[in-house]
Motif scaffolding. Structure first.
Motif, PDB file in Angstrom:
ATOM      1  N   ARG A 141      -9.131   3.550  -7.394  1.00 51.09           N
ATOM      2  CA  ARG A 141      -8.467   4.350  -6.408  1.00 51.09           C
ATOM      3  C   ARG A 141      -7.309   5.039  -6.940  1.00 51.09           C
ATOM      4  N   THR A 189      -6.258  -5.716  -3.870  1.00 49.52           N
ATOM      5  CA  THR A 189      -6.668  -6.589  -2.757  1.00 49.52           C
ATOM      6  C   THR A 189      -8.003  -6.616  -2.471  1.00 49.52           C
ATOM      7  N   GLU A 231     -12.896  -2.372  -7.149  1.00 48.36           N
ATOM      8  CA  GLU A 231     -12.996  -1.524  -5.852  1.00 48.36           C
ATOM      9  C   GLU A 231     -11.431  -0.756  -5.942  1.00 48.36           C
ATOM     10  N   ASN A 232     -10.338  -1.255  -6.159  1.00 45.29           N
ATOM     11  CA  ASN A 232      -9.124  -1.050  -6.135  1.00 45.29           C
ATOM     12  C   ASN A 232      -8.322   0.023  -7.288  1.00 45.29           C
ATOM     13  N   ASN A 272      -7.978 -10.838  -7.027  1.00 44.15           N
ATOM     14  CA  ASN A 272      -6.877 -10.442  -7.659  1.00 44.15           C
ATOM     15  C   ASN A 272      -6.675 -10.951  -9.187  1.00 44.15           C
ATOM     16  N   ASP A 317       0.731  -1.291  -0.021  1.00 48.25           N
ATOM     17  CA  ASP A 317       0.084   0.102   0.092  1.00 48.25           C
ATOM     18  C   ASP A 317       0.629   1.421   0.029  1.00 48.25           C
ATOM     19  N   SER A 321      -1.943   0.880  -8.214  1.00 52.94           N
ATOM     20  CA  SER A 321      -2.882   0.110  -7.633  1.00 52.94           C
ATOM     21  C   SER A 321      -2.742  -1.063  -7.185  1.00 52.94           C
TER      22      SER A 321
END
Length: 351
Positions: free
Chosen positions: A265, A255, A261-262, A305, A98, A252
């Protein structure tokens, strides 16, 4: 070992403080291994706080980036297989992967282990995994906590969480809002398997408590061994890409929540990541999960993933350099799509 601190009363309540001292003695050599090649480590285990003096030479405005996470219900597999020396890698990976999404390099890590009974040999196995993860990511294990909590956790179970801090010079922060543009290419870095997400669904699908020793022709080991494969740590991939002067426009970490979702971001407003799943191999374990659970394809990409653990957006003209650099650093990498104008954030072409 502290030979003067003993409490028969506390031991009668289920907490053996001497086991804690033995655990510390057993893990000290492991911790020392992570400290040797990381400038800035001060002191050793046993104090009330971990000391670290970061080297900020040449930085115009150093920015600290922190991350914390755990391993989740993947730990159930460690309990079933009685194998505890890899989940620490997962714990480190979930934190440092992260941190590097913003371009920060991890400096140090701390762990928290809560258990029903402190068995020093098992604690040492857990910490062995943590130190392996720290060495892979180039950070130091500077402290931690082992909490013996009888009556709260079963005797043979524990929980594991971690916390890491990294540093980056503010002008070098990876910021998609400033750099991402239409036409950028998406480089997918391969995962090792399920990593540390979606295990509540995995455990339900396979009735894992009764089938962890099952074998499948598609898998190199048993179902449990395959699922326990540790998470890939991508720190060195990003470090090498930056060293090769690849202009990273977004990162990214895939996870829990998968692609849907990721990926958004890391996206700049008004742009969408267009991903073609035919460009990378889907690992056999995901086919088994989907078939066993009769899970819709979209849900698979919204949970797991699917073979890609990290996605890096780079300028189209640097795509080949990025692929080559990642491969030289030991990572399988694929051109899995591009950045297009759109408001969806991510489009996964799976039909």
């Amino acid at each position: 070992m502290n030979i003067n601190s003993k409490s028969a009363s506390y031991a009668a309540a289920g907490v053996d403080v001497t086991a804690g001292y033995k655990s510390v003695d057993m893990i000290k050599p492991l911790v020392k291994e992570t400290n040797q090649n990381v400038p800035g480590v001060m002191g050793g285990l046993g104090g009330f706080g971990g000391l670290f003096a970061p080297d900020m030479t040449g930085m115009t405005r150093p920015v600290l980036v922190s991350g914390t996470d755990g391993v989740g219900t993947k730990l159930k597999l460690a309990f079933l297989l009685d194998k505890h020396d890899t989940v620490g890698i997962d714990c480190v990976a979930m934190c440092v992967n992260d941190i590097i999404c913003g371009g920060a390099m991890p400096m140090f890590f701390l762990d928290y282990i809560a258990c029903g009974k402190n068995i020093p040999e098992r604690i040492a196995q857990i910490v062995k995994g943590i130190t392996d993860g720290c060495k892979q990511s180039g950070c130091a294990l500077v402290g931690g906590e082992t909490a013996e909590m009888p009556g709260f956790y079963p005797v043979d179970e524990y929980d594991l969480a971690g916390f890491s801090v990294g540093i980056v010079d503010e002008p070098k922060i990876i910021d998609s809002e400033k750099s991402m543009k239409e036409g950028d290419v998406l480089i997918g870095l391969a995962s090792s398997g399920v990593h540390s997400n979606g295990f509540s669904l995995v455990r339900k699908v396979f009735d894992i408590e009764n089938h962890f020793n099952d074998t499948y022709p598609e898998l190199a080991g048993t179902l449990g061994e395959t699922l326990l494969t540790p998470t890939v740590i991508y720190v060195n991939a990003i470090r090498q890409l930056l060293a090769a002067n690849v202009d990273i426009h977004g990162v990214s970490h895939i996870t829990g929540g998968g692609f849907y979702e990721n990926v958004p971001r890391m996206m700049k407003k008004g742009l969408t990541a267009d991903i073609d799943i035919t460009t990378f191999p889907k690992l056999p374990i995901f086919d088994l999960i989907q078939k066993a659970g009769n899970i819709p394809t979209r849900d698979m990409y919204n949970t797991f993933n699917m073979g890609i653990g990290m996605i890096v957006a780079v300028p189209a003209e640097q795509a080949e350099l990025a692929l080559k650099t990642a491969a030289e650093a030991g990572y399988k990498a694929y051109n899995i799509g591009s950045i297009k104008v759109g408001e969806e954030g991510v489009v996964v072409n799976h039909d």
